[in-house]
Design a protein around this motif. Structure first.
Motif, PDB file in Angstrom:
ATOM      1  N   ASN A 185      37.898 -56.071   8.873  1.00 23.09           N
ATOM      2  CA  ASN A 185      36.616 -55.757   8.308  1.00 23.09           C
ATOM      3  C   ASN A 185      36.089 -57.161   7.766  1.00 23.09           C
ATOM      4  OD1 ASN A 185      36.680 -53.287   7.716  1.00 23.09           O
ATOM      5  ND2 ASN A 185      38.915 -53.470   6.316  1.00 23.09           N
ATOM      6  N   PHE A 209      41.478 -47.765  11.354  1.00 26.67           N
ATOM      7  CA  PHE A 209      41.163 -48.134  10.020  1.00 26.67           C
ATOM      8  C   PHE A 209      42.923 -48.759  10.670  1.00 26.67           C
ATOM      9  CE2 PHE A 209      44.456 -44.352  10.130  1.00 26.67           C
ATOM     10  CZ  PHE A 209      45.814 -45.028   9.056  1.00 26.67           C
ATOM     11  N   GLN A 217      48.012 -51.217   5.571  1.00 26.48           N
ATOM     12  CA  GLN A 217      47.069 -50.454   6.625  1.00 26.48           C
ATOM     13  C   GLN A 217      46.056 -51.129   5.963  1.00 26.48           C
ATOM     14  OE1 GLN A 217      49.328 -46.795   9.077  1.00 26.48           O
ATOM     15  NE2 GLN A 217      48.543 -46.369   6.604  1.00 26.48           N
ATOM     16  N   GLU A 218      44.770 -51.302   6.486  1.00 26.55           N
ATOM     17  CA  GLU A 218      43.384 -51.167   4.983  1.00 26.55           C
ATOM     18  C   GLU A 218      42.525 -50.806   6.240  1.00 26.55           C
ATOM     19  OE1 GLU A 218      41.184 -55.655   6.173  1.00 26.55           O
ATOM     20  OE2 GLU A 218      43.467 -55.266   5.507  1.00 26.55           O
ATOM     21  N   LEU A 219      42.274 -49.474   5.173  1.00 23.54           N
ATOM     22  CA  LEU A 219      41.228 -48.782   5.709  1.00 23.54           C
ATOM     23  C   LEU A 219      39.267 -49.722   5.611  1.00 23.54           C
ATOM     24  CD1 LEU A 219      41.443 -46.237   2.929  1.00 23.54           C
ATOM     25  CD2 LEU A 219      41.453 -45.820   5.359  1.00 23.54           C
ATOM     26  N   PRO A 220      38.812 -49.306   6.653  1.00 27.64           N
ATOM     27  CA  PRO A 220      37.241 -49.941   7.632  1.00 27.64           C
ATOM     28  C   PRO A 220      36.580 -49.972   5.962  1.00 27.64           C
ATOM     29  CG  PRO A 220      36.851 -47.777   8.487  1.00 27.64           C
ATOM     30  CD  PRO A 220      38.794 -47.788   7.471  1.00 27.64           C
ATOM     31  N   TRP A 256      35.209 -42.036  12.222  1.00 24.85           N
ATOM     32  CA  TRP A 256      33.767 -42.676  11.328  1.00 24.85           C
ATOM     33  C   TRP A 256      33.456 -41.611  10.847  1.00 24.85           C
ATOM     34  CZ3 TRP A 256      33.718 -48.792  13.119  1.00 24.85           C
ATOM     35  CH2 TRP A 256      34.778 -49.293  12.930  1.00 24.85           C
ATOM     36  N   GLY A 352      46.659 -47.667   3.033  1.00 26.01           N
ATOM     37  CA  GLY A 352      45.837 -46.750   4.362  1.00 26.01           C
ATOM     38  C   GLY A 352      45.607 -45.433   4.208  1.00 26.01           C
TER      39      GLY A 352
END
Lengths: 428, 428
Positions: A185, A209, A217-220, A256, A352
């Motif tokens: 990101n 992600f 966690q991290e979403l794009p 995606w 996430g």
């Protein structure tokens, strides 16, 4: 700070049988380095090391403790263990035969199924491990571009081959000579890495992600995903999505596609055969020739049984609307955990996509709360992980999730008592 | 010289159905780069590309042509396809479950079975592909020694990972930066490579016999085997035997035990699970710690079904005295081929151990005789390979081998007619 001792959970008021697990672990240590190696050893002392049986969303360890399983074999169990339709399809192929000197018709059927459902897929290749698939992506990208540099996100897991294993034991520096890193990101870090690659950029690999162990966690962001696509287009490089861990749980096709970003290649595995060993690479037309030139094979890669299982897994997933189903039960689980944590004075970090739950305790830097909590949860029949993302399957019905939350209510209370007993330094 | 056209065999007087095979190959070409890739594409146009079913020593292609199969899936079929006892053992485990978040008790049982039967094995690790096992050997050797150079025989096949794949498409030079080559059975070339490695020699990898594609097989001389052992001992390096292709067919335990040479590590695969996807690394006590430090894992590596199949495969192999059985039928096959060839005025080169037959025609540098012969043989229901070693299984009974020879008698006569019709330049 609470001590990060793996055995703290034993101070709870529940007990379970562990004799067989401990006996097997001791026997394993004699004949296997470390007893159990790999991802199954990433857990704590509380986690049973050896499994006896499983069905649907439940597993039973070798001591007869039945657990609602939120790890799903670290991903493969997508529809429920021993799913009747997947098992029947596998059995039909098994009666004919599995491992020939070439493929069966399932080879074509599965490739057609993947090409149909994944937007950027014009062709498919089959491998056995997730690592085979991610490695094959890098090889195809290099063959297509005649370049060498591959960008990966710092801390991302793309497999256990020398080029990507998280350990450097036995790995010469040359195996990673052409690896450059960016931060998930963070397009600025991507631009820096692209600049370092110069005219030698073969491709960029990215997870759908950020699902690194130990951290949120991290979403794009849409901007990030599109920025990667643009960076590859500008450089004539290959965008690769590593769908091995998350694929099929997030979306019917490529993860995606909802961001309108198509990679050139993607790697799939884990859930694809609902537990049967198969992984795959799919790609765009303009990479077909490079894919054809790469030498890729393995003794069991033509195996028809895993491909039959995969074809049926995809069919069932479509019929039940899998990503939506997992999203709903994931949200139910997340909301229930949040409520229980709050009621007991804890603050959770749940990040996430809900289909792959990640549950960390706020401020729990040494995971002592997570370790006590998951140890206690296992005693109460819920298999959770203190610092790795978890997985939901279609067999995790709302009723089973509710049952898990009911049991976990006891674990939050137990954790509360434990923290309170530890005194002021133990409070959060 | 005869033309090396793959289609020459079509001039014989036998025909077989090929419509489904051709239809599937055309369909595959749309959705898989090249249609069929990997070892199954190493064959000629005469070879059926797609298989429908198989049992024992027989396979049936998608056009219903039944073939006595001398490729055995390039090795995995050790006891006969769909062996009842192996399938029953696999089914027992399958009913319990296969792919958990950790191993089953089969993990310990299979490790114990390998440690019991292989002289140098003090421990075992399980992987999925043969390539995983050979790669893991190199990683353990490097972790143990803190050195980097690995010696392999020029032309030997040790898998399809970037460091060892026979193709260089998409493989940066760095992946092979620490690979040095020697010639099989040539200790002088070993000494030269060892000298080039200097104080950076991690290990030497060797096949139990030379089984390279396209050329005569070669058994190791005792002097060569002991010379490799000595070279490793002197340098403090790790001797690794790649048993993936030949293991279990040559001996009950390690293939070099009859030479009184024990390696430090060995890689096993293919035949280990009688078609179920499993491979393994076994090693000596002093490498246990290095093996423990290496990160090795895969999504399906704990799978209990393949381990149950492997345990039963080993048990059955012991009960029937497998290597001796395969040696006897291999000698029967070799003698029969020799007789037929001579009767028809051909001279064969049959090399290596009879359990893994290699059949080349004398002087057939472009394999045109071999291609015509195997094409004709397939028409008559015998699946053979023109330039890759073949494999026998326990299901290849003396009666089946005799039946194959009876059919191949027609192929030798057909080849005779073809060569004679080609005139003086075509004669050998």
């Amino acid at each position: 700070m609470l001590p990060s001792d793996d055995r703290t959970w034993e101070n709870n008021d529940v007990t379970r049988r562990r004799e067989n697990s401990e006996r097997l672990e001791a026997a394993a240590k004699l004949v296997v380095p470390g007893g159990v190696y790999g991802h199954g050893a990433l857990t704590t002392r509380a986690h049973p090391r050896f499994f006896e049986s499983g069905t649907g969303a439940h597993v039973t360890d070798v001591d007869g403790n039945e657990l609602i399983d939120f790890m799903c074999g670290y991903g493969p169990n997508l529809l429920g263990m021993g799913h009747p339709r997947v098992e029947a399809a596998a059995e039909r192929q098994r009666r004919k035969g599995d491992c020939f000197s070439g493929p069966t018709a399932r080879w074509v059927e599965l490739a057609e199924a993947l090409v149909e459902r994944i937007g950027h897929a014009d062709w498919a290749m089959f491998t056995k491990n997730g690592t085979d698939a991610t490695t094959l992506c890098t090889t195809i990208a290099r063959a297509a571009t005649g370049r060498r540099k591959i960008l990966v996100a710092r801390g991302a897991y793309h497999g256990a081959a020398p080029w990507c294993t998280p350990s450097d034991a036995g790995v010469p520096a040359e195996d990673r000579a052409h690896l450059l890193h960016y931060r998930y990101n963070d397009l600025e870090s991507v631009a820096e890495a692209v600049a370092r690659a110069g005219d030698d950029l073969a491709g960029i690999m990215v997870s759908p992600f950020r699902h690194d162990t130990f951290v949120d966690q991290e979403l794009p962001t849409t901007e990030f995903a599109r920025g990667l696509r643009r960076a590859c287009d500008r450089a004539g490089a290959v965008l690769m999505i590593d769908e091995v861990r998350a694929g099929l749980r997030l979306a019917r096709g490529g993860s995606w596609e909802r961001l309108s970003v198509d990679p050139d290649l993607s790697a799939w595995g884990k859930a694809l055969g609902n537990g049967y060993a198969i992984s795959a690479v799919v790609g765009r037309e303009d990479l077909r020739d490079a894919a054809r030139r790469v030498y890729a094979t393995g003794s069991f890669w033509y195996g028809g049984v895993a491909m039959a299982a995969a074809c049926e897994t995809l069919a069932v997933a479509d019929e039940i609307g899998l990503p939506e189903m997992l999203t709903a039960t994931g949200q139910q689980f997340r909301a229930g955990l949040e409520e229980l944590a709050t009621a007991n004075g804890f603050s959770l970090r749940q990040t996430g996509p809900p289909q792959l739950p990640m549950v960390l305790f706020e401020g729990d830097t040494d995971f002592s709360l997570g370790k006590f909590f998951t140890g206690d949860a296992i005693d109460r029949g819920v298999y959770m992980h203190p610092y790795h993302n978890m997985f939901l399957s279609a067999a995790h019905t709302p009723a089973i999730v509710a049952e898990a939350l009911e049991r976990l209510s006891g674990s939050f209370e137990s954790l509360r008592r434990y923290v309170d007993a530890a005194g002021p330094e133990g409070s959060r």
